[in-house]
Every structure is written in C-alpha cells, then in structure tokens.
Design an enzyme around this catalytic site. Structure first.
Site, mmCIF file in Angstrom:
data_model
loop_
_atom_site.group_PDB
_atom_site.id
_atom_site.type_symbol
_atom_site.label_atom_id
_atom_site.label_comp_id
_atom_site.label_asym_id
_atom_site.label_seq_id
_atom_site.Cartn_x
_atom_site.Cartn_y
_atom_site.Cartn_z
ATOM 1 N N PRO A 14 8.373 -36.240 -4.825
ATOM 2 C CA PRO A 14 8.836 -37.494 -4.254
ATOM 3 C C PRO A 14 7.726 -38.378 -3.678
ATOM 4 C CG PRO A 14 9.705 -35.602 -3.024
ATOM 5 C CD PRO A 14 9.071 -35.085 -4.262
ATOM 6 N N ASN A 15 7.869 -39.656 -3.957
ATOM 7 C CA ASN A 15 7.036 -40.739 -3.415
ATOM 8 C C ASN A 15 5.644 -40.825 -4.053
ATOM 9 O OD1 ASN A 15 9.015 -41.646 -1.487
ATOM 10 N ND2 ASN A 15 8.581 -39.773 -0.346
ATOM 11 N N ARG A 22 0.997 -47.028 -1.543
ATOM 12 C CA ARG A 22 1.507 -46.275 -0.402
ATOM 13 C C ARG A 22 0.361 -45.800 0.490
ATOM 14 N NH1 ARG A 22 3.432 -40.019 -0.968
ATOM 15 N NH2 ARG A 22 4.277 -39.791 1.128
ATOM 16 N N TYR A 27 -3.889 -41.977 1.067
ATOM 17 C CA TYR A 27 -3.749 -41.413 -0.286
ATOM 18 C C TYR A 27 -4.661 -42.068 -1.327
ATOM 19 C CZ TYR A 27 0.422 -39.356 1.793
ATOM 20 O OH TYR A 27 1.280 -38.648 2.605
ATOM 21 N N ASN A 78 2.024 -31.225 -7.197
ATOM 22 C CA ASN A 78 1.980 -31.868 -5.887
ATOM 23 C C ASN A 78 3.440 -32.065 -5.483
ATOM 24 O OD1 ASN A 78 1.835 -33.409 -3.590
ATOM 25 N ND2 ASN A 78 0.216 -34.755 -4.358
ATOM 26 N N ALA A 81 6.356 -34.134 0.167
ATOM 27 C CA ALA A 81 6.907 -33.558 1.400
ATOM 28 C C ALA A 81 7.724 -32.298 1.148
ATOM 29 C CB ALA A 81 7.758 -34.615 2.115
ATOM 30 N N HIS A 84 6.586 -28.986 2.416
ATOM 31 C CA HIS A 84 6.668 -28.591 3.827
ATOM 32 C C HIS A 84 7.980 -27.888 4.178
ATOM 33 C CE1 HIS A 84 3.136 -31.003 4.073
ATOM 34 N NE2 HIS A 84 3.776 -32.134 3.893
ATOM 35 N N ASP A 91 11.361 -20.969 -4.253
ATOM 36 C CA ASP A 91 12.020 -19.940 -5.067
ATOM 37 C C ASP A 91 11.856 -20.225 -6.553
ATOM 38 O OD1 ASP A 91 12.808 -18.495 -2.879
ATOM 39 O OD2 ASP A 91 14.905 -19.140 -2.914
ATOM 40 N N GLU A 102 -0.962 -25.592 -6.276
ATOM 41 C CA GLU A 102 -0.432 -26.669 -5.435
ATOM 42 C C GLU A 102 -1.563 -27.622 -5.040
ATOM 43 O OE1 GLU A 102 1.855 -25.168 -2.151
ATOM 44 O OE2 GLU A 102 1.969 -27.119 -1.154
ATOM 45 N N HIS A 104 -2.442 -31.213 -2.659
ATOM 46 C CA HIS A 104 -2.119 -32.330 -1.763
ATOM 47 C C HIS A 104 -3.362 -33.206 -1.691
ATOM 48 C CE1 HIS A 104 1.714 -30.705 -0.416
ATOM 49 N NE2 HIS A 104 1.126 -29.526 -0.443
ATOM 50 N N LEU A 105 -3.185 -34.486 -1.975
ATOM 51 C CA LEU A 105 -4.341 -35.394 -1.946
ATOM 52 C C LEU A 105 -4.968 -35.464 -0.556
ATOM 53 C CD1 LEU A 105 -1.981 -37.502 -3.752
ATOM 54 C CD2 LEU A 105 -4.286 -37.929 -4.514
ATOM 55 N N SER A 106 -4.108 -35.557 0.452
ATOM 56 C CA SER A 106 -4.604 -35.687 1.830
ATOM 57 C C SER A 106 -4.818 -34.304 2.430
ATOM 58 C CB SER A 106 -3.587 -36.474 2.666
ATOM 59 O OG SER A 106 -2.363 -35.770 2.722
ATOM 60 N N ARG A 111 -3.211 -33.738 9.803
ATOM 61 C CA ARG A 111 -2.237 -34.808 10.022
ATOM 62 C C ARG A 111 -1.149 -34.335 10.992
ATOM 63 N NH1 ARG A 111 -0.391 -37.062 4.432
ATOM 64 N NH2 ARG A 111 0.414 -38.713 5.815
ATOM 65 N N ARG A 115 3.239 -31.307 8.736
ATOM 66 C CA ARG A 115 2.546 -31.198 7.432
ATOM 67 C C ARG A 115 1.665 -29.955 7.346
ATOM 68 N NH1 ARG A 115 3.571 -36.321 5.048
ATOM 69 N NH2 ARG A 115 3.739 -37.911 6.654
HETATM 70 C C1 DQA Z 1 1.111 -35.180 -0.025
HETATM 71 C C2 DQA Z 1 1.187 -34.771 1.444
HETATM 72 C C3 DQA Z 1 2.616 -34.715 1.938
HETATM 73 O O1 DQA Z 1 2.643 -34.408 3.321
HETATM 74 C C4 DQA Z 1 3.308 -36.038 1.726
HETATM 75 O O2 DQA Z 1 4.664 -35.949 2.109
HETATM 76 C C5 DQA Z 1 3.169 -36.560 0.347
HETATM 77 C C6 DQA Z 1 1.854 -36.469 -0.289
HETATM 78 C C7 DQA Z 1 -0.354 -35.352 -0.483
HETATM 79 O O3 DQA Z 1 -0.577 -35.391 -1.685
HETATM 80 O O4 DQA Z 1 -1.257 -35.480 0.364
HETATM 81 O O5 DQA Z 1 4.089 -37.113 -0.225
HETATM 82 O O6 DQA Z 1 1.676 -34.157 -0.825
#
Ligand code: DQA
Length: 149
Positions: A14-15, A22, A27, A78, A81, A84, A91, A102, A104-106, A111, A115
């Site tokens: 998501p997102n 964003r 990011y 990725n 959220a 988390h 599962d 896995e 995560h860019l950030s 943070r 997170r």
């Molecule tokens: C993220 C980190 C997550 O906390 C956040 O909700 C994202 C992006 C990252 O790539 O840093 O949507 O997965």
C-alpha cells in the site's frame, strides 16, 4: 553452460504507488515506475527475470504471494505499513515456501515507534532498510546469492 536465470517477483504494498510525490524527504523523488524500469534494465546483468506488482489491498498482496510459487523463484517485498502489523501477510510469506527479501526504503528504526516493529521480518530471508530505492537492487542481489547457493 549458462547459469540458471531465476525469476523474481518485486511486490510493493500500500501507498508505494505514490512514490515520487509522497513525502519525498523520506522516500525520495523517484517514482515506482522509474525504480522498476531501472531494475528491469539490470535484469540481464544480474542474470534474472523480474516482474513487478503493486497493490494497495492486503488481500491482493497475499493473493500475489499465493500465486508466486507457480512462476517465481523468490520475492522482493516492500510491504509498506503492512510490515508493521499484518500477521496475515506474515503467514502468507511463511506459507508459500519461497525466499522473500523484505525492503523498506526508509530507515524504519529511526522513525515513529510503531515502525520499529516488523512482523514479517522474522520469517523473511533477509531485510534491507534505509538504503532508499537501492534497497530493491540489494535485496535482488541478496536473493539471487541465496538461490545460487
Ligand atoms: C515503507 C516504510 C513503512 O513504514 C511505510 O508505511 C511505507 C513505506 C518504506 O519503504 O520505507 O509505506 O515500507
């Protein structure tokens, strides 16, 4: 003999479709399309094939993971959220029996406190955080190294 060409699914939750616009300070300014195009261009050099899928729904990500073993050797995920809190996605990762890296860019550990909890990480093959868009490439390289072992 040519080395095996592994097939990698790059899955974004998501997102992540909003990358570029964003919170660019967090990011980066690159869009998911640009990142995917760059990775796709690297595929021959890396010796793999790649496909990309992004969805905002938890179920769609889970369905994509369920389908993955039919076509792919490993997954770079990725989860956004969902990483988390989604035990359902965790599962699915442990259930499909494919190596999943896995990303995560950030740097999620630097943070907000929520997170710092990564519920999928314990069942992932590896985790890369805070490397920005390069994290996808690092994860693909890590996955391929594992598949070749
Ligand atoms: C993220 C980190 C997550 O906390 C956040 O909700 C994202 C992006 C990252 O790539 O840093 O949507 O997965």
């Amino acid at each position: 003999m040519q080395p095996a060409r592994f097939r990698i699914l790059v899955l974004n939750g998501p997102n992540l479709n909003l990358l570029g616009s964003r919170e660019p300070a967090v990011y980066g300014e690159e869009t998911l399309e640009t990142i995917s195009d760059r990775l796709r261009a690297m595929a021959p050099e890396l010796g793999c094939e790649m496909e990309f899928f992004q969805a905002n729904g938890e179920g769609e990500i889970i369905d994509a993971l369920h389908r993955a073993p039919a076509t792919f050797d490993g997954v770079v995920l990725n989860p956004g959220a969902l990483g988390h809190y989604s035990y359902a996605l965790r599962d699915a990762v442990s259930g499909v029996g494919l190596p999943v890296f896995e990303v995560h860019l950030s740097n999620v550990f630097a943070r907000e406190p929520f997170r710092r909890i990564l519920v999928i990480a314990p069942v992932a093959t590896g985790v890369i955080v805070g490397a920005g868009a390069m994290g996808y490439e690092l994860a693909i390289r890590g996955l391929l190294a594992q598949l070749r072992r």
